[in-house]
Design an enzyme around this catalytic site. Sequence first.
Site, short mmCIF file in Angstrom:
data_model
loop_
_atom_site.label_atom_id
_atom_site.label_comp_id
_atom_site.label_asym_id
_atom_site.label_seq_id
_atom_site.Cartn_x
_atom_site.Cartn_y
_atom_site.Cartn_z
N GLN A 123 0.85 -1.20 0.00
CA GLN A 123 0.00 0.00 0.00
C GLN A 123 0.88 1.24 0.00
O GLN A 123 0.38 2.35 -0.08
CB GLN A 123 -0.88 0.02 1.25
CG GLN A 123 -1.81 -1.16 1.36
CD GLN A 123 -2.40 -1.26 2.76
OE1 GLN A 123 -3.42 -0.68 3.05
NE2 GLN A 123 -1.75 -1.99 3.63
N ASN A 124 2.17 1.04 0.15
CA ASN A 124 3.06 2.19 0.26
C ASN A 124 3.31 2.81 -1.11
O ASN A 124 3.34 2.12 -2.12
CB ASN A 124 4.38 1.77 0.91
CG ASN A 124 4.17 1.37 2.36
OD1 ASN A 124 3.11 1.64 2.91
ND2 ASN A 124 5.14 0.72 2.95
N VAL A 125 3.54 4.10 -1.08
CA VAL A 125 3.70 4.86 -2.32
C VAL A 125 5.13 5.40 -2.43
O VAL A 125 5.41 6.26 -3.24
CB VAL A 125 2.67 6.02 -2.37
CG1 VAL A 125 1.25 5.46 -2.42
CG2 VAL A 125 2.82 6.97 -1.17
N HIS A 173 -1.54 1.33 -4.40
CA HIS A 173 -1.93 2.75 -4.39
C HIS A 173 -1.01 3.60 -5.26
O HIS A 173 -0.95 4.82 -5.08
CB HIS A 173 -1.94 3.27 -2.95
CG HIS A 173 -2.94 2.56 -2.09
ND1 HIS A 173 -2.91 2.57 -0.71
CD2 HIS A 173 -4.02 1.81 -2.43
CE1 HIS A 173 -3.92 1.85 -0.25
NE2 HIS A 173 -4.60 1.37 -1.26
N CYS A 221 -0.32 12.85 -16.77
CA CYS A 221 -1.14 14.06 -16.86
C CYS A 221 -2.54 13.79 -16.34
O CYS A 221 -3.04 12.67 -16.38
CB CYS A 221 -1.12 14.65 -18.26
SG CYS A 221 -2.16 13.81 -19.44
N GLY A 262 2.90 -4.25 9.13
CA GLY A 262 2.89 -2.79 9.32
C GLY A 262 1.70 -2.11 8.68
O GLY A 262 1.83 -1.00 8.17
N SER A 280 -2.51 -1.10 9.36
CA SER A 280 -3.61 -1.08 10.33
C SER A 280 -4.77 -1.93 9.82
O SER A 280 -5.75 -2.14 10.53
CB SER A 280 -4.08 0.35 10.59
OG SER A 280 -4.42 0.98 9.37
N GLU A 323 1.61 -3.31 17.20
CA GLU A 323 0.47 -3.49 18.10
C GLU A 323 -0.62 -4.28 17.41
O GLU A 323 -0.59 -4.45 16.19
CB GLU A 323 -0.07 -2.13 18.54
CG GLU A 323 -0.35 -1.19 17.40
CD GLU A 323 -0.62 0.24 17.88
OE1 GLU A 323 -1.59 0.82 17.41
OE2 GLU A 323 0.15 0.74 18.73
P1 NAD Z 1 -1.47 3.05 8.85
O1 NAD Z 1 -0.74 4.34 9.07
O2 NAD Z 1 -2.97 3.06 8.90
O3 NAD Z 1 -0.98 1.93 9.89
C1 NAD Z 1 0.37 1.69 10.13
C2 NAD Z 1 0.49 0.42 10.95
O4 NAD Z 1 1.87 0.12 11.06
C3 NAD Z 1 -0.09 0.51 12.36
O5 NAD Z 1 -0.88 -0.64 12.60
C4 NAD Z 1 1.17 0.52 13.25
O6 NAD Z 1 0.94 -0.13 14.50
C5 NAD Z 1 2.14 -0.25 12.40
N1 NAD Z 1 3.56 0.07 12.62
C6 NAD Z 1 4.12 1.28 12.84
N2 NAD Z 1 5.45 1.18 12.90
C7 NAD Z 1 5.74 -0.13 12.69
C8 NAD Z 1 6.96 -0.87 12.62
N3 NAD Z 1 8.15 -0.28 12.76
N4 NAD Z 1 6.88 -2.20 12.38
C9 NAD Z 1 5.68 -2.83 12.25
N5 NAD Z 1 4.50 -2.17 12.31
C10 NAD Z 1 4.54 -0.84 12.52
O7 NAD Z 1 -0.95 2.51 7.43
P2 NAD Z 1 -1.63 1.62 6.29
O8 NAD Z 1 -2.35 0.47 6.90
O9 NAD Z 1 -0.56 1.37 5.29
O10 NAD Z 1 -2.78 2.51 5.63
C11 NAD Z 1 -2.69 3.89 5.44
C12 NAD Z 1 -2.61 4.40 4.00
O11 NAD Z 1 -1.59 5.37 4.05
C13 NAD Z 1 -2.20 3.48 2.89
O12 NAD Z 1 -3.11 3.68 1.87
C14 NAD Z 1 -0.84 3.99 2.39
O13 NAD Z 1 -0.85 4.08 0.97
C15 NAD Z 1 -0.74 5.37 2.92
N6 NAD Z 1 0.60 5.80 3.43
C16 NAD Z 1 1.75 5.36 2.83
C17 NAD Z 1 2.98 5.73 3.34
C18 NAD Z 1 4.22 5.24 2.63
O14 NAD Z 1 4.20 5.04 1.41
N7 NAD Z 1 5.33 5.01 3.35
C19 NAD Z 1 3.07 6.54 4.47
C20 NAD Z 1 1.88 6.98 5.07
C21 NAD Z 1 0.64 6.60 4.54
#
Ligand code: NAD
Length: 262
Positions: A112-114, A130, A138, A200, A202, A228
């Site tokens: 899900q990370n971007v 995502h 564009c 990692g 939620s 958690e």
């Molecule tokens: P979220 O922020 O909702 O949840 C993050 C989860 O990671 C939590 O459950 C937390 O307890 C856990 N966590 C935090 N640090 C950790 C670690 N070191 N090791 C293991 N677990 C850890 O994120 P999500 O579920 O990915 O959903 C949120 C949306 O936000 C997604 O659509 C994503 O695309 C976007 N997003 C992406 C980034 C990125 O690309 N890095 C950053 C922020 C948000």
Amino acid sequence: MNVTLELVADYIANSRKIAVLTGAGTSAESGVPTFRAQGQNKSAQAPLWEKYDPSELASPSGFKRHPDLVWQWYDWRRNLVESVSPNAGHHALAALEKLYHPQPRTFTLITQNVDRLHHRAKSQNILEMHGNIVSFRCFDHGHQAGEVERSLPSPPLCNDGQCHSKLRPNVVWFGESLDSAVLDAAMAAARQCDVFIAIGTSALVQPAASLPYIAREHGAKLVEINLERTALSENVDAFLQGRSGDVLPSLVDLVKAHPRPV
Ligand code: NAD
């Protein structure tokens, strides 16, 4: 000896197909804040967009209303993700894939990370649910753009023929559909895998949040790695509590030491 870690290493070692779903927590140790951390620590954000709800800016209507603001926000985020490095968790997942690719074993990394950190850690079979914030297309026609200059005050215009539409990041915004080919591939990986590992996340953002359940319905072992417990934790076969950058390298070391079926 961590009994749960041993159990998960055993699941993995006895699997032919592995699917992994990563979320923002996987990149937290690299210094990319999760959404929740951003909410708690607004001072980490530049003041210009601090007063906006991300869902207001990260949408087609937000871009139409405030193109310069949205462009500058993503420029700042692109600089952030490109200034950090993949962490031990990203590298461990790339190492695990090396053990499992190519056929007859398959390893699918659904993220899900971007931030493109899995690519930079040299994972190969990646599905970006995502999209990403480091490439551009564009707004009107989806023409892919090449290299885009940094620190521009406004979105540059598409230079594909006579298009001249504003460029936007290749990310999926609120209210937009996911790329159907990517979603289909992620669902297929979830249906076909022997073990599904959610790391990692939620486990709240759909449709990614449904993938672990699809995997379980089709008989996969379900594993979660998180700091958690989450909405998913009640349903998993094994919960590994800790930072992904600590847990994953230990897990991969155990898998390497395990005899695997040919
Ligand atoms: P979220 O922020 O909702 O949840 C993050 C989860 O990671 C939590 O459950 C937390 O307890 C856990 N966590 C935090 N640090 C950790 C670690 N070191 N090791 C293991 N677990 C850890 O994120 P999500 O579920 O990915 O959903 C949120 C949306 O936000 C997604 O659509 C994503 O695309 C976007 N997003 C992406 C980034 C990125 O690309 N890095 C950053 C922020 C948000």
